[in-house]
Motif scaffolding. Structure first.
Motif, PDB file in Angstrom:
ATOM      1  N   ARG A   1     -62.418  39.185   2.325  1.00 41.04           N
ATOM      2  CA  ARG A   1     -61.232  38.536   2.295  1.00 41.04           C
ATOM      3  C   ARG A   1     -62.168  36.716   1.509  1.00 41.04           C
ATOM      4  NH1 ARG A   1     -59.366  42.948   2.332  1.00 41.04           N
ATOM      5  NH2 ARG A   1     -57.528  43.048   3.527  1.00 41.04           N
TER       6      ARG A   1
ATOM      7  N   TYR B   1     -56.931  43.253  -8.737  1.00 42.70           N
ATOM      8  CA  TYR B   1     -56.347  41.736  -9.918  1.00 42.70           C
ATOM      9  C   TYR B   1     -56.293  41.182 -11.052  1.00 42.70           C
ATOM     10  CZ  TYR B   1     -54.735  39.439  -5.092  1.00 42.70           C
ATOM     11  OH  TYR B   1     -54.974  39.328  -4.010  1.00 42.70           O
TER      12      TYR B   1
ATOM     13  N   LEU C   1     -51.569  38.430   0.476  1.00 39.13           N
ATOM     14  CA  LEU C   1     -51.312  39.980   0.452  1.00 39.13           C
ATOM     15  C   LEU C   1     -50.087  39.916   0.219  1.00 39.13           C
ATOM     16  CD1 LEU C   1     -54.456  41.455   1.477  1.00 39.13           C
ATOM     17  CD2 LEU C   1     -54.648  40.355  -0.537  1.00 39.13           C
TER      18      LEU C   1
ATOM     19  N   GLU D   1     -60.504  35.929  -2.124  1.00 38.29           N
ATOM     20  CA  GLU D   1     -59.034  36.493  -2.848  1.00 38.29           C
ATOM     21  C   GLU D   1     -58.844  34.130  -2.895  1.00 38.29           C
ATOM     22  OE1 GLU D   1     -56.474  37.384  -1.989  1.00 38.29           O
ATOM     23  OE2 GLU D   1     -57.671  39.519  -1.450  1.00 38.29           O
TER      24      GLU D   1
ATOM     25  N   GLN E   1     -62.468  40.141  -7.691  1.00 40.66           N
ATOM     26  CA  GLN E   1     -61.104  40.358  -7.985  1.00 40.66           C
ATOM     27  C   GLN E   1     -60.753  41.187  -8.230  1.00 40.66           C
ATOM     28  OE1 GLN E   1     -60.136  36.734  -9.000  1.00 40.66           O
ATOM     29  NE2 GLN E   1     -60.715  35.494  -6.737  1.00 40.66           N
TER      30      GLN E   1
ATOM     31  N   ALA F   1     -54.541  34.715   5.005  1.00 35.46           N
ATOM     32  CA  ALA F   1     -55.848  35.963   4.238  1.00 35.46           C
ATOM     33  C   ALA F   1     -55.338  36.661   3.901  1.00 35.46           C
ATOM     34  CB  ALA F   1     -57.226  36.003   3.605  1.00 35.46           C
TER      35      ALA F   1
ATOM     36  N   GLU G   1     -64.502  41.671  -0.828  1.00 34.02           N
ATOM     37  CA  GLU G   1     -63.730  42.015  -0.203  1.00 34.02           C
ATOM     38  C   GLU G   1     -62.895  42.062   1.118  1.00 34.02           C
ATOM     39  OE1 GLU G   1     -59.519  44.428   0.017  1.00 34.02           O
ATOM     40  OE2 GLU G   1     -62.062  44.924   0.510  1.00 34.02           O
TER      41      GLU G   1
ATOM     42  N   SER H   1     -52.790  37.110  -7.553  1.00 34.75           N
ATOM     43  CA  SER H   1     -52.028  36.819  -5.868  1.00 34.75           C
ATOM     44  C   SER H   1     -51.047  35.989  -5.693  1.00 34.75           C
ATOM     45  CB  SER H   1     -53.787  36.066  -5.530  1.00 34.75           C
ATOM     46  OG  SER H   1     -53.640  35.118  -4.003  1.00 34.75           O
TER      47      SER H   1
ATOM     48  N   ARG I   1     -53.097  45.367  -3.817  1.00 39.75           N
ATOM     49  CA  ARG I   1     -52.728  43.645  -4.760  1.00 39.75           C
ATOM     50  C   ARG I   1     -52.109  44.016  -5.749  1.00 39.75           C
ATOM     51  NH1 ARG I   1     -57.720  44.173  -1.922  1.00 39.75           N
ATOM     52  NH2 ARG I   1     -58.475  42.478  -0.803  1.00 39.75           N
TER      53      ARG I   1
ATOM     54  N   SER J   1     -55.780  48.385   1.336  1.00 38.74           N
ATOM     55  CA  SER J   1     -55.385  47.137   1.141  1.00 38.74           C
ATOM     56  C   SER J   1     -55.138  46.804  -0.551  1.00 38.74           C
ATOM     57  CB  SER J   1     -56.890  45.840   1.238  1.00 38.74           C
ATOM     58  OG  SER J   1     -57.347  46.112   2.424  1.00 38.74           O
TER      59      SER J   1
END
Lengths: 206, 171
Positions: free
Chosen positions: A25, A108, A190, A28, A103, A186, A22, B98, B94, B92
């Protein structure tokens, strides 16, 4: 080793792994696919730094303490075809098997679809292993390492390769593409609003 | 340098931390770092819910019982927990998926992204199981052991990824 100890050890090691994925990144999707488009080199840098560290650690463990290595078999058919399919999957999923979990942890929601698809893929392979294995059974050479092919001990070759890779990273790659610049890209990715408005990260002109 | 509340670690620091995890893996579990086997463990248990004969398939049975697969299953759950902790500690946040996907593939709805993600995950694990490892097992661990097969696997992975990413819009 007892099951509870294995689980606790796995959770602790995984947590460290997850924090590193994390923070860097590397989990990502834009960073992973960006590596394949040569737009972002974070993944290659992390991958090589982990490889170099592993080479040095295993050179010591194996060379000084005789700890056994566990190289995988070199079976050309499975490794070549499986590797190609895996690469296609990384680009479509925007994740590797490990980073898909990172993720999901980072928030996500599409990562759950990737994980579910991955479990389905593993089940499909399990039921079809016989014919897939038979179709790809060409070119099996056993569990060979480059140290088996060269007149050098594992530890010697591992340290030489570690030095070469470290020089490549620091002298070539980091000079060409500073990591902080990739991290800024990166970070910009976000931000949903900025990306949709086209301000988040401007891709170089075609 | 290794603060949890920092938003970023350099890829070098992160890579060194991950590489050091090989030491407990080799010394305590007698195996190398990997991730994709855990999907077979999960898949074997899911399959055995629907098919009483699944546990009799040798490939599934192996992944349901061996120590290193129990450890690896815990490892990947730990990865999710670690990423959650890291994201929370550093603020952070999200989106549902993405924004990079909108740029790369044009998807704007979560539903479309879930569908492509599922297909991607399926292809990902099919490839990893055929190859016998993923970016962790063949990549980070195989390269660190100078394994010839893993080096070929990594080259093939990059080839497959580069070709597929070339079909997407530039990020």
């Amino acid at each position: 080793m007892s099951t509870i100890w294995l689980v606790l050890l796995g959770l602790a090691m995984g947590a460290i792994f997850g924090v590193a994925l994390e923070k860097s990144r590397v989990m990502e999707p834009g960073v992973l696919v960006g590596q394949f488009q040569f737009r972002n080199f974070t993944m290659l840098k992390m991958f090589l730094a982990a490889t170099i560290t592993g080479l040095v650690a295993l050179a010591v463990l194996n060379g000084a303490f005789g700890v056994a290595l566990h190289p995988k078999t070199f079976a050309l058919g499975p490794v070549l075809i499986g590797g190609l399919i895996l690469g296609v999957g990384i680009a479509l999923a925007g994740a590797c098997p490990g980073t898909a979990l990172a993720q999901a942890g980072a928030g996500y929601r599409d990562a759950y679809a990737v994980i579910a698809g991955g479990i389905a893929g593993a089940i499909f392979y399990g039921y079809n292993i016989d014919w897939i294995g038979a179709a790809l059974s060409f070119g099996s050479y056993g569990k060979i390492t480059f140290a088996d092919l060269l007149p050098l001990p594992f530890w010697g070759l591992a340290l030489i390769l570690a030095a070469i890779l470290a020089a490549f990273l620091l002298v070539v790659l980091e000079r060409l593409v500073p990591w902080q610049a990739d991290m800024d890209k990166a970070e910009a990715l976000l931000d949903v609003d900025a990306v949709q408005a086209g301000h988040g990260y401007s891709a170089p002109a075609e | 340098m290794l603060s949890l509340s920092k938003r970023h670690w350099s890829p070098y620091v992160a890579g060194i931390v991950i590489g050091l995890l090989q030491i407990p893996a080799f010394l305590l579990v007698n195996t190398a770092l990997g991730a994709s086997s855990s999907f077979v463990t999960a898949g074997a248990w899911v399959a055995s819910l629907f098919d009483a004969g699944a546990a009799d398939i040798a490939y599934f049975a192996k992944y349901m019982s061996a120590d290193k697969y129990i450890w690896q299953s815990a490892l990947v759950i730990g990865i999710a927990l670690g990423a959650l902790l890291s994201a929370r500690a550093s603020g952070s946040r999200r989106a549902a998926f993405s924004p990079a996907w909108t740029r790369l593939t044009g998807v704007t709805s979560l539903g479309s992204r879930l569908a492509l993600g599922f297909v991607g995950g399926f292809v990902l694990l099919l490839g990893a199981r055929i190859a016998g490892g993923c970016t962790s097992g063949h990549g980070i661990s195989g390269m660190a052991q100078l394994a010839v097969g893993s080096t070929v696997a990594v080259a093939a992975m990059f080839a497959g990824g580069i070709l597929t990413a070339a079909l997407m819009k530039k990020i």
